[in-house]
Design a protein around this motif. Structure first.
Motif, short mmCIF file in Angstrom:
data_model
loop_
_atom_site.label_atom_id
_atom_site.label_comp_id
_atom_site.label_asym_id
_atom_site.label_seq_id
_atom_site.Cartn_x
_atom_site.Cartn_y
_atom_site.Cartn_z
N GLY A 34 2.70 4.06 3.94
CA GLY A 34 1.88 2.96 3.45
C GLY A 34 2.06 1.74 4.32
O GLY A 34 2.38 1.85 5.50
N LEU A 49 0.86 -1.18 0.00
CA LEU A 49 0.00 0.00 0.00
C LEU A 49 0.89 1.23 0.00
O LEU A 49 1.86 1.29 0.76
N THR A 50 0.56 2.18 -0.82
CA THR A 50 1.25 3.46 -0.81
C THR A 50 0.20 4.55 -0.65
O THR A 50 -0.77 4.59 -1.41
N TYR A 51 0.38 5.38 0.36
CA TYR A 51 -0.57 6.47 0.57
C TYR A 51 -0.50 7.45 -0.59
O TYR A 51 0.58 7.83 -1.03
N CYS A 56 -5.09 5.55 -0.78
CA CYS A 56 -3.95 4.68 -1.05
C CYS A 56 -4.13 3.95 -2.37
O CYS A 56 -5.24 3.85 -2.89
#
Length: 99
Positions: A46, A6-8, A74
């Motif tokens: 993330g 997950l990447t914000y 995200c």
């Protein structure tokens, strides 16, 4: 097996209000036997989830239901790999190479 990164895509101030719903979603996936480990990245931009499943489409459907995704804070990167070697405690997740 899958690594879900997950990447914000929004500031943490927009992420935090969705955290309780995200944790409830995580708990559902642990209860279903799909997730085996998860946590925040350091620095906190993330997170990472280890998931098991035979169907990438199913994993992508699950990630699409994450409140962080529906709340548009995200994005996921899904990496599938074949876990041919594991710690003894994870032996039930070992996979065989095809052919």
């Amino acid at each position: 097996m899958f690594v879900l990164e997950l990447t914000y895509t929004a500031p943490v101030e927009r992420v935090d209000p969705l955290l309780e719903a995200h944790v409830a979603w995580l708990d559902e996936q642990y209860e279903a036997g799909v997730f085996i480990a998860s946590g925040r990245k350091n620095p906190r931009d993330g997170g990472i989830i280890l998931a098991v499943g035979d169907d990438r489409a199913q994993i992508e459907k699950i990630t699409a239901a994450d409140p962080f995704v529906t709340g548009e804070v995200c994005a996921y990167r899904v990496t599938e790999f074949i876990a041919t070697k594991t710690a003894p405690e994870l032996e039930r997740f070992r996979q065989q190479l095809a052919g």
